[in-house]
Structures are given as structure tokens and as C-alpha cells.
Motif scaffolding. Sequence first.
Motif, PDB file in Angstrom:
ATOM      1  N   THR A 278      14.026  32.104  11.586  1.00 27.73           N
ATOM      2  CA  THR A 278      14.401  33.308  10.850  1.00 27.73           C
ATOM      3  C   THR A 278      14.703  34.455  11.801  1.00 27.73           C
ATOM      4  OG1 THR A 278      12.083  34.003  10.643  1.00 27.73           O
ATOM      5  CG2 THR A 278      12.992  32.642   8.871  1.00 27.73           C
ATOM      6  N   PHE A 279      15.325  35.499  11.253  1.00 29.64           N
ATOM      7  CA  PHE A 279      15.661  36.695  12.023  1.00 29.64           C
ATOM      8  C   PHE A 279      14.856  37.878  11.473  1.00 29.64           C
ATOM      9  CE2 PHE A 279      19.190  33.833  12.463  1.00 29.64           C
ATOM     10  CZ  PHE A 279      19.637  33.999  13.764  1.00 29.64           C
ATOM     11  N   PRO A 280      13.622  38.052  11.920  1.00 31.12           N
ATOM     12  CA  PRO A 280      12.767  39.081  11.316  1.00 31.12           C
ATOM     13  C   PRO A 280      13.059  40.505  11.768  1.00 31.12           C
ATOM     14  CG  PRO A 280      11.585  37.946  13.047  1.00 31.12           C
ATOM     15  CD  PRO A 280      12.903  37.238  12.914  1.00 31.12           C
ATOM     16  N   THR A 281      13.864  40.691  12.789  1.00 39.86           N
ATOM     17  CA  THR A 281      14.196  42.043  13.220  1.00 39.86           C
ATOM     18  C   THR A 281      15.183  42.658  12.235  1.00 39.86           C
ATOM     19  OG1 THR A 281      13.885  41.437  15.544  1.00 39.86           O
ATOM     20  CG2 THR A 281      15.116  43.453  15.094  1.00 39.86           C
ATOM     21  N   PRO A 282      14.867  43.800  11.632  1.00 40.98           N
ATOM     22  CA  PRO A 282      15.786  44.390  10.646  1.00 40.98           C
ATOM     23  C   PRO A 282      17.104  44.804  11.285  1.00 40.98           C
ATOM     24  CG  PRO A 282      14.022  45.931  11.195  1.00 40.98           C
ATOM     25  CD  PRO A 282      13.653  44.616  11.829  1.00 40.98           C
ATOM     26  N   GLU A 283      18.193  44.566  10.556  1.00 39.14           N
ATOM     27  CA  GLU A 283      19.520  44.922  11.058  1.00 39.14           C
ATOM     28  C   GLU A 283      20.086  46.136  10.345  1.00 39.14           C
ATOM     29  OE1 GLU A 283      20.346  41.912   7.736  1.00 39.14           O
ATOM     30  OE2 GLU A 283      18.791  42.405   9.180  1.00 39.14           O
ATOM     31  N   HIS A 284      19.275  46.812   9.511  1.00 43.07           N
ATOM     32  CA  HIS A 284      19.744  47.944   8.732  1.00 43.07           C
ATOM     33  C   HIS A 284      19.108  49.255   9.207  1.00 43.07           C
ATOM     34  CE1 HIS A 284      20.476  44.583   5.887  1.00 43.07           C
ATOM     35  NE2 HIS A 284      21.552  45.294   5.591  1.00 43.07           N
ATOM     36  N   ALA A 285      19.795  50.336   8.902  1.00 42.53           N
ATOM     37  CA  ALA A 285      19.258  51.688   9.101  1.00 42.53           C
ATOM     38  C   ALA A 285      19.802  52.576   7.990  1.00 42.53           C
ATOM     39  CB  ALA A 285      19.660  52.236  10.468  1.00 42.53           C
ATOM     40  N   ASN A 286      18.996  53.512   7.528  1.00 48.21           N
ATOM     41  CA  ASN A 286      19.383  54.392   6.418  1.00 48.21           C
ATOM     42  C   ASN A 286      19.351  55.853   6.867  1.00 48.21           C
ATOM     43  OD1 ASN A 286      19.456  52.320   4.193  1.00 48.21           O
ATOM     44  ND2 ASN A 286      17.331  52.088   4.808  1.00 48.21           N
TER      45      ASN A 286
END
Length: 216
Positions: free
Chosen positions: A82-90
Motif C-alpha cells: 500500500t501507499f500510506p503516505t498521503p498525496e493530498h493537501a488542502n
Amino acid sequence: MKTAILLAGLTVVAATALGLSACSNAVKDPKYERNPDPKRKYVVTVKVDGAPGPFRIVTAGVRYVVGPSQECMPAAEPISGTFPTPEHANLASQVRRVSESESEFEFDVYLDGMAAKDYFGRGVCTWRIESVTMSLKPTGADRERKFSTNIDEADVTGNASLVLYARREMYGASAENDYEIFEDALKKEWFSKRYGDDPSKFFTITFSARESGRDH
């Protein structure tokens, strides 16, 4: 003897957990940065027509995602894949009322709102807009339904207005549970399929955008 075996077992478990942790690629809380000097600005105007009353609480924001390539991010977990590092920013956007209007608002969207940089030592991460959101509440009262809108980057840069439809009967209504807090405004085809075409049943939320410094 049993105690020795138990202690040995615990040691193996602890060592295994430590080994898995050590080989983990995850960055649980990456320190993503906003662009300190963004240039690609669009001004989004939102006009509400036919609502039963005004909206006192209006908020907006932009959700960015690493892309188009995510090769700059940590690799998948070696065990789970899995890829647990978040790829989003708000990022939140400041909403302005147009000429003190109770039904027209505007806010800024930056296509380059996030800093392109090497966050993980694997190359420069670039960003794109995944969604632009805006929510409207009549008063901000507890449990009051929040009208939720969602558009994408193409809607911002496409030089065309976008009309969303929302149910009039939900204006000022209380939500019985957390699921009902958000009342989605929909494109006409989806609204019609779900709620019908009776104009007395809906109001509209119209989005338009212009690139800063240019007339469209």
C-alpha cells in the motif's frame, strides 16, 4: 522453562515489529508547503438564485493532489504493497461577498497554490487541482444542513459557467444524523433524475471564473 520460551517469543515479536518499522517507506505527516509566490490565479464568482433566504456562513477551499506523476513519493510498503503516505493537501480560500450581496460571492483559486519541490528525496513533486469546494449555510446553527458544491480544475479554467441545483426544502433544515449534514448541489441531469424538474423545488448555484488580469 515456559517463562524463558515466552520471553524469547516476545523478543522475536518486538524485533520483527521493529524491523518492519525500520523498512517502512511511509511518511505519515509529510510537511507539504504552499507556494509562497503563486502566479496562476483565477477568481471564481458564485451566484445563488432562487434560494428561500440568504447564506450567512460561506466557506471555500481547494484540494490539491501530487501529479500527474507520483514517482516523487515514497514507494509502496514492502509488506502490504500500500501507499500510506498521503498525496493530498488542502488550502482554504477566503470568500468575499460581492458588493455586500447576500447571494453573490467570490474567492481565489491558484493553479500553482502548492510548492513544487523534492519532499522525499525522490525528485520534485508537482501538483494539480483535484477539486474546488464551497459550502453554504443559512445561519450556521448547530445541525443545520450545509449545501455542498464541488467543481474541478476544468470547470475553473474552461471559460464556461457551471450551474448546480439544490433542494429548496432543505434550506434551514436540521440534519438528523451526520450523514445528512451535507446536502449536495448537483448538475441538472443528476438533480432531475433524483428529484424531478419542478422549478419550485430547487434553487441554482452558478459558478464562473476568470483568469486574474484578464476579461472573459
